[in-house]
Design a protein around this motif. Structure first.
Motif, mmCIF file in Angstrom:
data_model
loop_
_atom_site.group_PDB
_atom_site.id
_atom_site.type_symbol
_atom_site.label_atom_id
_atom_site.label_comp_id
_atom_site.label_asym_id
_atom_site.label_seq_id
_atom_site.Cartn_x
_atom_site.Cartn_y
_atom_site.Cartn_z
ATOM 1 N N ALA A 232 115.429 76.887 52.630
ATOM 2 C CA ALA A 232 114.470 77.056 51.532
ATOM 3 C C ALA A 232 113.046 76.830 52.021
ATOM 4 C CB ALA A 232 114.789 76.063 50.408
ATOM 5 N N TYR A 233 112.098 77.442 51.351
ATOM 6 C CA TYR A 233 110.691 77.160 51.593
ATOM 7 C C TYR A 233 110.367 75.774 51.050
ATOM 8 C CZ TYR A 233 109.736 82.084 52.612
ATOM 9 O OH TYR A 233 109.724 83.332 53.166
ATOM 10 N N LEU A 234 109.424 75.099 51.695
ATOM 11 C CA LEU A 234 108.933 73.811 51.216
ATOM 12 C C LEU A 234 107.471 73.976 50.841
ATOM 13 C CD1 LEU A 234 109.288 70.697 50.837
ATOM 14 C CD2 LEU A 234 108.402 70.466 53.159
ATOM 15 N N LYS A 235 107.119 73.541 49.633
ATOM 16 C CA LYS A 235 105.733 73.593 49.168
ATOM 17 C C LYS A 235 105.382 72.243 48.572
ATOM 18 C CE LYS A 235 101.835 75.478 47.687
ATOM 19 N NZ LYS A 235 100.790 75.919 48.583
ATOM 20 N N ILE A 236 104.218 71.720 48.927
ATOM 21 C CA ILE A 236 103.734 70.469 48.351
ATOM 22 C C ILE A 236 102.532 70.809 47.477
ATOM 23 C CG2 ILE A 236 102.740 68.200 48.835
ATOM 24 C CD1 ILE A 236 104.389 68.302 51.493
ATOM 25 N N ILE A 237 102.605 70.398 46.218
ATOM 26 C CA ILE A 237 101.538 70.657 45.253
ATOM 27 C C ILE A 237 100.999 69.316 44.778
ATOM 28 C CG2 ILE A 237 100.965 71.599 42.979
ATOM 29 C CD1 ILE A 237 103.180 73.686 43.432
ATOM 30 N N GLU A 238 99.700 69.151 44.905
ATOM 31 C CA GLU A 238 99.043 67.916 44.470
ATOM 32 C C GLU A 238 98.728 68.009 42.978
ATOM 33 O OE1 GLU A 238 96.997 64.203 45.666
ATOM 34 O OE2 GLU A 238 98.008 65.620 46.979
ATOM 35 N N ASN A 239 99.137 67.002 42.214
ATOM 36 C CA ASN A 239 98.813 66.927 40.793
ATOM 37 C C ASN A 239 97.740 65.858 40.621
ATOM 38 O OD1 ASN A 239 98.781 67.226 38.023
ATOM 39 N ND2 ASN A 239 100.525 65.879 37.698
ATOM 40 N N LYS A 240 96.503 66.274 40.775
ATOM 41 C CA LYS A 240 95.375 65.343 40.683
ATOM 42 C C LYS A 240 95.094 64.983 39.228
ATOM 43 C CE LYS A 240 93.317 67.177 44.844
ATOM 44 N NZ LYS A 240 92.274 68.004 45.431
ATOM 45 N N LYS A 241 94.481 63.831 39.057
ATOM 46 C CA LYS A 241 94.151 63.324 37.722
ATOM 47 C C LYS A 241 93.403 64.384 36.910
ATOM 48 C CE LYS A 241 91.675 59.677 35.340
ATOM 49 N NZ LYS A 241 90.764 58.555 35.462
ATOM 50 N N GLY A 242 93.928 64.687 35.725
ATOM 51 C CA GLY A 242 93.283 65.634 34.827
ATOM 52 C C GLY A 242 93.393 67.082 35.263
#
Length: 189
Positions: free
Chosen positions: A164-174
């Motif tokens: 599988a592909y790996l993706k990291i997504i940052e969920n920053k404040k707001g």
């Protein structure tokens, strides 16, 4: 291409919020399935649990069987459309970390993508201490940083096992809507 994608993240990262926002933005329909809920439903159907708390009393071998059965039911759901599995890559226990996506689970799900929803350790700690309505397992920013790294490693291992592909997504404040847009773009790619 697999109809199953997995979104993982530590408690407090905002998985539910980002997934809800992403479903509003999506051009395609996705069924979001919480893996823990599906495991509980499976255990309940087998007469092994009357509540989520009962899950911790199930023996290890039976628990593994429930994980497998839950994954199989998710794969069946994916035959009819796109499925996003909402779960944890790692689970912290008093005895150490265990994989939220053990080999038998991730191979059965055979995801196209494993997406890690993340935030900084300091941000996760701030969120956990300001949310009195939920019991978070985070003791300190250093503790969270270790947990983040373990979870990333376990998610990566799932990608190695399945391709599988790996993706990291940052969920920053707001910025949940930005994270949701990135999630949808990743799912469409």
């Amino acid at each position: 291409m697999s109809n199953v994608n997995i979104v993982v993240g530590l408690s407090g990262v905002g998985k539910s919020t980002v997934l809800e926002e992403a479903m509003l933005l999506a051009d395609e329909e996705y069924e979001v399935i919480n893996y823990g809920d599906r495991m509980y439903e499976t255990a309940k159907e087998q007469g092994l649990a009357d509540s989520r708390d009962d899950m911790k009393d199930i023996g290890v071998e039976k628990y593994k069987e429930i994980q497998k059965d839950a994954a199989e039911s998710i794969v069946e759901d994916a035959e009819d459309g796109n499925v996003i599995v909402d779960t944890h890559a790692a689970i912290k226990t008093p005895y150490g970390y265990i994989p939220g996506l053990p080999k038998w689970t991730v191979e059965n799900l055979d995801p196209g993508k494993i997406i890690v929803l993340d935030a900084s350790a300091k941000e996760l700690y701030r969120r956990s201490t300001s949310d009195s309505g939920r019991n978070r397992e985070h003791d300190s920013p250093d503790d969270i940083e270790e947990y983040r790294q373990i979870a990333r490693e376990m998610a990566s291992a799932g990608c190695v096992l399945t391709g599988a592909y790996l993706k990291i997504i940052e969920n920053k404040k707001g910025k949940a809507q930005e994270a949701a847009r990135e999630l949808i773009d990743t799912l469409k790619a």
